[in-house]
Design a protein around this motif. Structure first.
Motif, mmCIF file in Angstrom:
data_model
loop_
_atom_site.group_PDB
_atom_site.id
_atom_site.type_symbol
_atom_site.label_atom_id
_atom_site.label_comp_id
_atom_site.label_asym_id
_atom_site.label_seq_id
_atom_site.Cartn_x
_atom_site.Cartn_y
_atom_site.Cartn_z
ATOM 1 N N ASN A 167 18.113 -28.663 74.277
ATOM 2 C CA ASN A 167 17.357 -28.581 75.519
ATOM 3 C C ASN A 167 15.911 -28.126 75.328
ATOM 4 O O ASN A 167 15.007 -28.656 75.977
ATOM 5 C CB ASN A 167 18.081 -27.639 76.487
ATOM 6 C CG ASN A 167 17.526 -27.710 77.889
ATOM 7 O OD1 ASN A 167 16.465 -27.137 78.157
ATOM 8 N ND2 ASN A 167 18.217 -28.404 78.785
ATOM 9 N N ASN A 168 15.652 -27.153 74.466
ATOM 10 C CA ASN A 168 14.288 -26.607 74.301
ATOM 11 C C ASN A 168 14.098 -26.089 72.873
ATOM 12 O O ASN A 168 15.048 -26.006 72.089
ATOM 13 C CB ASN A 168 14.004 -25.523 75.334
ATOM 14 C CG ASN A 168 15.053 -24.427 75.325
ATOM 15 O OD1 ASN A 168 15.176 -23.708 74.342
ATOM 16 N ND2 ASN A 168 15.851 -24.325 76.408
ATOM 17 N N ALA A 169 12.843 -25.747 72.580
ATOM 18 C CA ALA A 169 12.497 -25.336 71.212
ATOM 19 C C ALA A 169 13.203 -24.051 70.802
ATOM 20 O O ALA A 169 13.486 -23.849 69.609
ATOM 21 C CB ALA A 169 10.979 -25.144 71.090
ATOM 22 N N GLU A 170 13.492 -23.170 71.747
ATOM 23 C CA GLU A 170 14.167 -21.929 71.387
ATOM 24 C C GLU A 170 15.576 -22.174 70.857
ATOM 25 O O GLU A 170 16.124 -21.333 70.143
ATOM 26 C CB GLU A 170 14.210 -20.988 72.597
ATOM 27 C CG GLU A 170 12.830 -20.483 73.028
ATOM 28 C CD GLU A 170 12.918 -19.552 74.221
ATOM 29 O OE1 GLU A 170 14.062 -19.362 74.723
ATOM 30 O OE2 GLU A 170 11.881 -19.009 74.636
ATOM 31 N N LEU A 171 16.147 -23.330 71.210
ATOM 32 C CA LEU A 171 17.506 -23.644 70.755
ATOM 33 C C LEU A 171 17.532 -24.356 69.409
ATOM 34 O O LEU A 171 18.607 -24.722 68.935
ATOM 35 C CB LEU A 171 18.219 -24.517 71.791
ATOM 36 C CG LEU A 171 18.619 -23.808 73.082
ATOM 37 C CD1 LEU A 171 19.111 -24.827 74.111
ATOM 38 C CD2 LEU A 171 19.707 -22.783 72.803
ATOM 39 N N LEU A 172 16.364 -24.578 68.790
ATOM 40 C CA LEU A 172 16.331 -25.305 67.528
ATOM 41 C C LEU A 172 17.181 -24.639 66.447
ATOM 42 O O LEU A 172 17.968 -25.331 65.769
ATOM 43 C CB LEU A 172 14.886 -25.460 67.042
ATOM 44 C CG LEU A 172 14.715 -26.149 65.692
ATOM 45 C CD1 LEU A 172 15.316 -27.558 65.716
ATOM 46 C CD2 LEU A 172 13.245 -26.189 65.298
ATOM 47 N N PRO A 173 17.106 -23.305 66.223
ATOM 48 C CA PRO A 173 17.976 -22.703 65.215
ATOM 49 C C PRO A 173 19.461 -22.940 65.513
ATOM 50 O O PRO A 173 20.257 -23.171 64.601
ATOM 51 C CB PRO A 173 17.609 -21.216 65.271
ATOM 52 C CG PRO A 173 16.235 -21.174 65.843
ATOM 53 C CD PRO A 173 16.188 -22.305 66.821
ATOM 54 N N THR A 174 19.818 -22.852 66.786
ATOM 55 C CA THR A 174 21.219 -23.080 67.142
ATOM 56 C C THR A 174 21.606 -24.537 66.890
ATOM 57 O O THR A 174 22.695 -24.832 66.363
ATOM 58 C CB THR A 174 21.450 -22.725 68.618
ATOM 59 O OG1 THR A 174 21.037 -21.374 68.847
ATOM 60 C CG2 THR A 174 22.906 -22.887 69.003
ATOM 61 N N ALA A 175 20.696 -25.491 67.247
ATOM 62 C CA ALA A 175 20.976 -26.910 67.031
ATOM 63 C C ALA A 175 21.105 -27.213 65.541
ATOM 64 O O ALA A 175 21.962 -28.016 65.128
ATOM 65 C CB ALA A 175 19.868 -27.746 67.654
ATOM 66 N N GLN A 176 20.261 -26.587 64.721
ATOM 67 C CA GLN A 176 20.336 -26.807 63.275
ATOM 68 C C GLN A 176 21.665 -26.313 62.723
ATOM 69 O O GLN A 176 22.269 -26.951 61.844
ATOM 70 C CB GLN A 176 19.165 -26.098 62.580
ATOM 71 C CG GLN A 176 17.813 -26.744 62.845
ATOM 72 C CD GLN A 176 16.656 -25.935 62.286
ATOM 73 O OE1 GLN A 176 16.786 -24.727 62.043
ATOM 74 N NE2 GLN A 176 15.520 -26.584 62.088
#
Length: 209
Positions: A167-176
């Motif tokens: 959804n947003n850039a803050e979730l990038l670590p979680t998405a990775q």
């Protein structure tokens, strides 16, 4: 015994000499005042003349008295010689210019990555045509700590390949972290594709697992 008088004899030259004599002996005539003051006058007058003569004699070229300036120069304390640099050491004038120190490269300040959010909402959409594939992946996510995950079927035609949306850039670590767990490298930030959840995983036929 008969007596006689000088009148009995005629006067001769001895009588005349004796008559004209004056008293002679230890009695001396008194000294005059000038004779008494003569030694004092001699001292008062001659002493300055002798002193002036001595000064005049010393004032010649042979005995010239030192001037005040010469006397001051003679009595002035000697100045210490400037310290010379030891042999072999470069002085301030001859020392080679050192290279200017280069600034050490500083590491670029990076914003610390947001921690993995294991409570993020995740939906796994099965568009690969393999029954039970989405449910199996939800089980893998639960084993990795993501307990807020669900499975569902997917009927739309896009995307053509397996894609993980966040959804947003803050979730990038979680998405990775989710992509690493499921073996998915295609990550796309898209708020529209994940409007109802944090992360959406669309499985396609290319998914190898």
């Amino acid at each position: 015994m008969s007596t006689y008088s000088h009148e009995d004899y005629p006067e001769d030259e001895f009588d005349r000499a004796g008559r004209n004599r004056i008293p002679q002996g230890v009695h001396r005539a008194p000294r005059s005042v000038w004779r008494a003051l003569l030694p004092v006058i001699a001292v008062v007058v001659l002493a300055p003349l002798l002193a002036w003569g001595a000064i005049t004699l010393l004032g010649g070229t042979g005995g010239q008295a030192p001037s005040a300036t010469a006397t001051q120069e003679a009595t002035a304390e000697p100045t210490e010689p400037a310290e010379s640099a030891p042999a072999g050491e470069p002085t301030a004038e001859t020392a080679p210019e050192s290279a200017e120190p280069t600034a050490e490269p500083t590491q670029e300040e990076t914003t610390p990555a947001a921690p993995v959010d294991f409570t993020a909402g995740i939906v796994v959409l099965n568009g690969a045509g393999i029954n039970g594939l989405a449910g199996n992946l939800v089980g893998e996510l639960s084993s990795a700590g993501f307990n807020n995950s669900v499975a569902a079927d997917y009927r739309a035609g896009a995307p053509a390949t397996t894609t993980l949306y966040y959804n947003n850039a803050e979730l990038l670590p979680t998405a990775q972290q989710v992509g690493e767990t499921l073996g998915i490298a295609n990550l796309v930030e898209s708020a529209s594709a994940t409007s109802s959840t944090d992360i959406a995983v669309v499985l396609r036929a290319d998914y190898a697992g």
